[in-house]
Design an enzyme around this catalytic site. Structure first.
Site, PDB file in Angstrom:
ATOM      1  N   TRP A  22       0.829  -1.169   0.000  1.00  0.00           N
ATOM      2  CA  TRP A  22       0.000   0.000   0.000  1.00  0.00           C
ATOM      3  C   TRP A  22       0.878   1.238   0.000  1.00  0.00           C
ATOM      4  O   TRP A  22       2.031   1.194   0.403  1.00  0.00           O
ATOM      5  CB  TRP A  22      -0.867  -0.025   1.244  1.00  0.00           C
ATOM      6  CG  TRP A  22      -1.644  -1.289   1.394  1.00  0.00           C
ATOM      7  CD1 TRP A  22      -1.355  -2.313   2.229  1.00  0.00           C
ATOM      8  CD2 TRP A  22      -2.826  -1.657   0.677  1.00  0.00           C
ATOM      9  NE1 TRP A  22      -2.297  -3.305   2.096  1.00  0.00           N
ATOM     10  CE2 TRP A  22      -3.218  -2.928   1.143  1.00  0.00           C
ATOM     11  CE3 TRP A  22      -3.605  -1.042  -0.304  1.00  0.00           C
ATOM     12  CZ2 TRP A  22      -4.333  -3.592   0.665  1.00  0.00           C
ATOM     13  CZ3 TRP A  22      -4.718  -1.700  -0.780  1.00  0.00           C
ATOM     14  CH2 TRP A  22      -5.081  -2.949  -0.306  1.00  0.00           C
ATOM     15  N   HIS A  86       9.623  -7.327  -0.213  1.00  0.00           N
ATOM     16  CA  HIS A  86       8.321  -6.670  -0.162  1.00  0.00           C
ATOM     17  C   HIS A  86       7.249  -7.409  -0.974  1.00  0.00           C
ATOM     18  O   HIS A  86       6.087  -7.007  -0.942  1.00  0.00           O
ATOM     19  CB  HIS A  86       8.430  -5.238  -0.677  1.00  0.00           C
ATOM     20  CG  HIS A  86       9.278  -4.346   0.177  1.00  0.00           C
ATOM     21  ND1 HIS A  86       8.744  -3.353   0.970  1.00  0.00           N
ATOM     22  CD2 HIS A  86      10.613  -4.295   0.363  1.00  0.00           C
ATOM     23  CE1 HIS A  86       9.721  -2.716   1.607  1.00  0.00           C
ATOM     24  NE2 HIS A  86      10.864  -3.271   1.251  1.00  0.00           N
ATOM     25  N   HIS A 181      -0.867  -1.096 -10.439  1.00  0.00           N
ATOM     26  CA  HIS A 181      -0.286  -1.172  -9.094  1.00  0.00           C
ATOM     27  C   HIS A 181      -0.556   0.115  -8.308  1.00  0.00           C
ATOM     28  O   HIS A 181      -0.968   0.063  -7.144  1.00  0.00           O
ATOM     29  CB  HIS A 181       1.224  -1.418  -9.184  1.00  0.00           C
ATOM     30  CG  HIS A 181       1.844  -1.792  -7.876  1.00  0.00           C
ATOM     31  ND1 HIS A 181       2.165  -3.084  -7.556  1.00  0.00           N
ATOM     32  CD2 HIS A 181       2.196  -1.050  -6.799  1.00  0.00           C
ATOM     33  CE1 HIS A 181       2.687  -3.127  -6.342  1.00  0.00           C
ATOM     34  NE2 HIS A 181       2.718  -1.897  -5.861  1.00  0.00           N
ATOM     35  N   ASP A 185      -2.326   0.651  -4.869  1.00  0.00           N
ATOM     36  CA  ASP A 185      -1.447   1.177  -3.823  1.00  0.00           C
ATOM     37  C   ASP A 185      -2.081   2.354  -3.091  1.00  0.00           C
ATOM     38  O   ASP A 185      -1.918   2.481  -1.878  1.00  0.00           O
ATOM     39  CB  ASP A 185      -0.122   1.642  -4.445  1.00  0.00           C
ATOM     40  CG  ASP A 185       1.070   0.964  -3.816  1.00  0.00           C
ATOM     41  OD1 ASP A 185       0.888   0.065  -2.987  1.00  0.00           O
ATOM     42  OD2 ASP A 185       2.205   1.345  -4.157  1.00  0.00           O
TER      43      ASP A 185
END
Length: 375
Positions: A22, A86, A181, A185
């Site tokens: 995020w 990650h 993404h 995010d």
């Protein structure tokens, strides 16, 4: 299935009757929800770890998980070795057409270099600290990594390697160009924050919730997640969020079995193994349904079909072999009832944020409750 020890620790501290990985906002929201569920007796331990500094003149910081939740992203370029920690990807995964976690060839990357193993590793370092086998500096970094990695685990596009987790897939959001993404995010959360009903600007009648809020722009959004989601919509599901299999997966095949399995595999690059879950900490088990969202809702099928894809989605801007560049295909608008509307109506993002926060709190309670009892 049985409830793991973190769940028991969690509900000792917090039982409420029914009534931007995020981006920065997403990570801070997850950490704030975790703060609500921390057992009061472990807060001094958490504060000691968070306020560790080799510089004795540095003032103590507020004892809250949210401010350190983005530390691992801010220093990623200084700690390049940590970049692969990650996310995780399967070599055969290709949403929305195929969701494999992992596929027949296993996991991409290097052994131990993924978010699933990273969560286990930093949790292990914190366990070492509780036994006096690791220093305060190690515990400080491990805690900051754990808070961040638990957030990354609950972002579906951190669990697929296709197109760099959607970073390479350009789309439109309210007429502006972005990528898939970035949409997950932060843009979905940003819209949700802007559209929270006004009544959530008022405090909820739960001190554990209100004491964890920090006067941020997303306080109202957290109140909505807790009131509509945790206390109502998912009330009966929360115990299962901590459910881990009673037995760990069988060890990988060795010797002649491994040779036979290798013959059955597809030709080409082979993947690596990931460490097994335990009956207490099971990031792979938690991640499986999150990863499945990539095929269910995250990755629009239109990105693989004309005119948005199906051979035209991978385009080049530069001249190739003297030929003029290919024209860009049109970009798919995703701020629509069909896409964003379904995500909003089903509270997919809100559930992921809540799961991340409550699971994080459960791990911390499990780690530090015995330490608090000894103090």
């Amino acid at each position: 299935m049985r409830l793991s020890r973190p769940l028991a620790a969690l509900f000792i501290t917090f039982s409420i009757p029914a009534a931007y990985a995020w981006g920065a906002a997403g990570h801070e929201i997850i950490a704030t929800i975790a703060q609500m569920y921390l057992h009061p007796s472990i807060l001094p331990t958490i504060c000691d770890i968070l306020n560790f500094s080799e510089d004795e003149t540095q003032p103590e910081q507020p004892c809250h998980l949210a401010p350190i939740s983005t530390w691992a992203d801010k220093l990623r370029f200084k700690m390049r070795w940590s970049a692969a920690l990650h996310y995780v990807g399967s070599l055969d995964d290709h949403p929305s057409q195929t969701c494999l976690f992992p596929g027949e060839r296993g996991w991409a990357g290097t052994r131990g270099g993924n978010v699933l193993d990273a969560i286990k590793n930093v949790t292990g370092l914190l366990e070492d600290w509780t036994r006096g086998e690791a220093g305060d500096a190690t515990a400080n970094e491990a805690l900051k990594f754990l808070v961040h990695f638990m957030g990354d685990l609950h972002m579906p596009l951190h669990l697929t390697g296709r197109d760099r987790g959607g970073n390479s897939d350009r789309v439109l959001w309210s007429g502006r160009q972005t990528n898939l993404h970035s949409l997950w995010d932060g843009l979905l959360i940003a819209k949700a924050i802007r559209t929270v009903p006004r009544n959530y600007s008022r405090p909820l009648p739960y001190p554990d919730v209100e004491h964890a809020l920090r006067g941020t722009i997303y306080d109202s959004y957290i109140r909505r997640i807790m009131w509509e989601g945790v206390f109502q919509k998912w009330k009966d599901d929360v115990p299962e969020w901590f459910s881990c299999p009673e037995t760990t997966p069988p060890p990988p095949a060795r010797g002649w079995q491994q040779v036979v399995m290798s013959l059955k595999r597809l030709a080409g690059k082979q993947g690596v193994e990931i460490g097994p879950d335990t009956d207490v900490l099971c990031p792979y088990h938690w991640a499986k349904p999150i990863h499945a969202l990539n095929c269910d809702i995250v990755w629009p099928k239109e990105l693989d079909e004309p005119p948005y894809g199906g051979g035209g989605s991978k385009f080049a801007d530069e001249d190739v072999a003297g030929r003029p560049p290919k024209p860009h295909p049109p970009l798919l608008e995703l701020d629509t009832p069909k896409y964003a509307g379904v995500i909003e109506d089903t509270m997919v993002v809100e559930k992921l944020l809540a799961q991340g926060g409550i699971r994080l709190a459960g791990i911390l309670n499990y780690l530090f409750l015995e330490e608090a009892a000894r103090s």
